[in-house]
Write a protein that holds these residues in place. Structure first.
Motif, short mmCIF file in Angstrom:
data_model
loop_
_atom_site.label_atom_id
_atom_site.label_comp_id
_atom_site.label_asym_id
_atom_site.label_seq_id
_atom_site.Cartn_x
_atom_site.Cartn_y
_atom_site.Cartn_z
N THR A 133 -99.53 -42.70 -3.47
CA THR A 133 -99.39 -41.20 -4.15
C THR A 133 -98.53 -40.29 -3.32
O THR A 133 -98.48 -40.68 -2.16
N LEU A 134 -97.98 -39.24 -4.08
CA LEU A 134 -97.25 -38.61 -3.38
C LEU A 134 -97.94 -37.64 -2.25
O LEU A 134 -97.52 -37.44 -1.02
N GLY A 135 -99.36 -37.62 -2.27
CA GLY A 135 -100.13 -37.08 -1.37
C GLY A 135 -100.29 -37.85 -0.05
O GLY A 135 -100.15 -37.74 1.10
N GLU A 136 -100.32 -39.28 -0.31
CA GLU A 136 -100.34 -40.17 0.96
C GLU A 136 -99.00 -40.17 1.66
O GLU A 136 -98.71 -40.12 2.90
N ILE A 137 -97.83 -40.19 0.92
CA ILE A 137 -96.60 -39.87 1.54
C ILE A 137 -96.42 -38.68 2.36
O ILE A 137 -95.87 -38.64 3.50
N ARG A 138 -97.06 -37.52 1.85
CA ARG A 138 -96.95 -36.43 2.51
C ARG A 138 -97.59 -36.39 3.87
O ARG A 138 -97.24 -36.02 4.85
N ASN A 139 -98.81 -36.97 3.80
CA ASN A 139 -99.57 -37.15 5.08
C ASN A 139 -99.22 -38.27 6.19
O ASN A 139 -99.61 -38.25 7.21
N ARG A 140 -98.69 -39.32 5.58
CA ARG A 140 -98.35 -40.57 6.53
C ARG A 140 -96.84 -40.76 6.71
O ARG A 140 -96.72 -41.36 7.80
N ALA A 141 -96.13 -40.44 5.73
CA ALA A 141 -94.66 -41.16 5.96
C ALA A 141 -93.93 -40.35 7.27
O ALA A 141 -93.79 -39.22 7.36
N ASP A 142 -93.63 -41.23 7.99
CA ASP A 142 -92.65 -40.99 9.29
C ASP A 142 -91.37 -41.28 9.31
O ASP A 142 -90.66 -40.80 9.99
N VAL A 143 -91.08 -42.38 8.39
CA VAL A 143 -89.66 -42.65 8.30
C VAL A 143 -89.29 -42.85 6.80
O VAL A 143 -90.29 -43.29 5.80
N LEU A 144 -88.46 -41.80 6.11
CA LEU A 144 -88.21 -42.04 4.74
C LEU A 144 -86.76 -42.41 4.79
O LEU A 144 -85.76 -42.10 5.44
N LEU A 145 -86.59 -43.41 3.82
CA LEU A 145 -85.09 -43.89 3.60
C LEU A 145 -84.60 -43.37 1.88
O LEU A 145 -85.65 -43.74 1.06
N ALA A 235 -82.57 -51.27 8.67
CA ALA A 235 -83.73 -52.13 8.63
C ALA A 235 -84.53 -52.09 9.92
O ALA A 235 -85.79 -52.04 10.13
N GLY A 236 -83.73 -52.18 11.09
CA GLY A 236 -84.53 -51.74 12.41
C GLY A 236 -85.23 -50.52 12.53
O GLY A 236 -86.32 -50.51 13.08
N GLU A 237 -84.61 -49.44 11.92
CA GLU A 237 -85.30 -48.36 12.10
C GLU A 237 -86.59 -48.17 11.09
O GLU A 237 -87.75 -47.79 11.53
N LEU A 238 -86.50 -48.88 10.01
CA LEU A 238 -87.88 -49.12 9.10
C LEU A 238 -88.65 -49.73 9.79
O LEU A 238 -90.08 -49.46 9.77
N LEU A 239 -88.26 -50.84 10.79
CA LEU A 239 -89.33 -51.64 11.67
C LEU A 239 -90.08 -50.80 12.29
O LEU A 239 -91.24 -51.01 12.84
N ALA A 244 -93.33 -46.26 6.55
CA ALA A 244 -91.96 -46.09 5.95
C ALA A 244 -92.07 -45.78 4.27
O ALA A 244 -92.98 -46.54 3.76
N VAL A 245 -91.22 -45.16 3.89
CA VAL A 245 -91.28 -44.73 2.46
C VAL A 245 -89.69 -44.87 2.02
O VAL A 245 -89.07 -44.43 2.61
N LEU A 246 -89.49 -45.81 0.89
CA LEU A 246 -88.21 -46.02 0.31
C LEU A 246 -88.30 -45.07 -1.07
O LEU A 246 -89.00 -45.37 -1.91
N VAL A 247 -87.44 -44.00 -1.08
CA VAL A 247 -87.18 -43.32 -2.26
C VAL A 247 -85.92 -43.72 -3.04
O VAL A 247 -84.96 -43.79 -2.64
N HIS A 248 -86.33 -44.05 -4.30
CA HIS A 248 -85.12 -44.29 -5.27
C HIS A 248 -85.19 -43.55 -6.60
O HIS A 248 -86.28 -43.16 -7.04
N GLU A 249 -84.25 -43.28 -7.35
CA GLU A 249 -84.08 -42.81 -8.60
C GLU A 249 -84.37 -43.98 -9.62
O GLU A 249 -83.92 -45.05 -9.77
N ALA A 250 -85.23 -43.67 -10.58
CA ALA A 250 -85.71 -44.53 -11.48
C ALA A 250 -85.38 -43.98 -12.97
O ALA A 250 -85.93 -44.89 -13.82
N GLU A 251 -84.72 -43.11 -13.22
CA GLU A 251 -84.34 -42.62 -14.30
C GLU A 251 -83.01 -42.82 -14.37
O GLU A 251 -82.04 -42.86 -13.25
#
Length: 425
Positions: A133-145, A235-239, A244-251
């Motif tokens: 969920t976006l709430g989980e991303i807000r609260n936990r994500a420390d590396v965003l790609l 990839a090293g940074e994601l490890l 980690a959260v990977l964000v992409h366009e789905a539209e």
């Protein structure tokens, strides 16, 4: 004369898939005059709240009861050869009623998202999908790609509400506690100001995803060409991430992505969930498009391209979207706003008798057999809508007094049911 002015809050905005539910709307004399916080997408989507309120039969004004009778006659006559299309701007309640009509008419049913989102949906069905969920991303994500996307333009508050700026329960420093990786794929740019930027030629995109997945899995790699060395660093940074959260366009966008991008990102996220935790965040458009997929899924088991012709739901993803209207379909019911239909779809619908019920139905880019204008979900109509992360949220409309899409579809359902019962006796 003194204008009557009122503030309505909190209002839920369906301008994009963020579905922000903290919007303040100012209404004066039945029109929307201000929207805060400032967001260009929200301001455009709300407009002043004006919508047409016409009922048309073959382009001429008609009474609502006559239009519903005409629509029911057309659809029941074509039962078994009907396409029901879930367009945007409907509440989940209205989508559910349209789906009940499809079931009753043994119709094919599809939605506005099936074609543009099909690559990601089908890949997720093949591989599974690790999301959050976006709430989980807000609260936990420390590396965003960010993979070839900067949400700023199409999803203006995504970064400030969820994925970058806000403080989270496990990221108390907000932006200072997060690392950003921005991957540019050709002209598709990630956000500026990232700690690591990787530039890829579109021809190298899938190769880069493969290198990243192999790196995450700990596979030994031969010396990489310069074009792919940045992918290995990413990839090293994601490890190194706790989450980690990977964000992409789905539209769809001006730049057509590689058809294997979604599957490559899904596979990379799955690999990351071995050594650390990771999720894929798919950016989706507004208008409760995600709601259409959710309703289809919890009613039939499938998110798109459902066929009721056999008397039970069957999954037919190879014949999806309005393109299927040319194959044995003799009538179409569009529930929702037709504004986003392309030229090819409009030309197809111009050749098939069509009923349109929804916001701005009378302004459809083709002549409908029956067109019934309704209010817009979230502006004039209450109910439920789904956020891009498939979280349901309540709608609190700032305006009232328009014809309800859910109520109009319910009325059509009653007439159709009655006509089918009369035919069977």
């Amino acid at each position: 004369m003194t204008a009557s002015r009122a503030k309505v809050e909190p209002v839920t905005c369906l301008g994009c898939g963020c579905v922000c539910d903290d919007v303040n709307v100012q209404v004066s004399d039945g029109r929307i005059v201000a929207v805060t916080p400032e967001c260009p997408v929200a301001r455009t989507w709300f407009g002043d709240g004006s919508v047409p309120e016409r009922v048309l039969r073959d382009g001429a004004a008609a009474e609502l009861s006559d239009a519903l009778t005409e629509a029911a006659a057309l659809l029941t006559h074509s039962a078994g050869r009907v396409l029901v299309y879930l367009a945007p701007e409907l509440s989940t309640q209205a989508q559910r009623t349209a789906l009940a009509l499809a079931d009753l008419l043994r119709a094919r049913v599809d939605s506005a998202t099936s074609e543009p989102a099909a690559a990601g949906l089908l890949a997720a069905q093949r591989r599974g999908r690790a999301t959050a969920t976006l709430g989980e991303i807000r609260n936990r994500a420390d590396v965003l790609l960010f993979w070839g996307v900067d949400p700023t333009t199409r999803y203006p508050r995504y970064l400030s509400r969820y994925a970058l700026d806000p403080e989270g329960s496990h990221v108390p420093g907000g932006r200072r506690g997060r690392k950003v990786i921005s991957v540019h794929v050709g002209e598709a740019r990630g956000p500026a100001g990232a700690e690591l930027e990787v530039t890829l030629d579109p021809a190298d995109e899938i190769g880069a995803l493969s290198v990243m997945r192999a790196t995450v899995l700990g596979n030994a790699l031969d010396p990489l060409p310069p074009a792919l060395q940045g992918a290995a660093r990413a990839a090293g940074e994601l490890l190194s991430a706790r989450y980690a959260v990977l964000v992409h366009e789905a539209e769809p966008s001006r730049l057509t992505p590689d058809p294997f991008r979604a599957e490559g990102l899904i596979a990379l996220v799955q690999a990351l969930n071995g050594p650390t935790r990771a999720a894929l965040s798919s950016l989706r458009a507004g208008g409760n498009r995600s709601g259409a997929e959710s309703v289809l899924t919890w009613q039939t088991g499938y998110p798109l391209a459902v066929d009721f012709a056999a008397g039970f739901p069957r999954y037919t993803p190879s014949t999806r979207g309005l393109a299927s209207a040319g194959a044995g379909v003799t009538a179409v019911l569009i529930a929702g706003n037709t504004a986003g239909l392309g030229a090819d779809a409009s030309a197809t619908l111009g050749r098939v008798p069509t009923v349109v019920i929804g916001p701005r139905a009378s302004e459809a880019p083709f002549t409908a057999r029956v067109a019934i204008d309704t209010g817009v979900a979230g502006i004039h109509e209450a109910g439920i809508a789904y956020r891009m992360d498939e979280m349901p949220l309540p709608l609190r409309p700032p305006l009232s007094g328009r014809r309800s899409a859910a109520g109009t579809l319910e009325a059509l359902l009653t007439v159709v049911h009655q006509r089918l019962r009369e035919r069977s006796t």
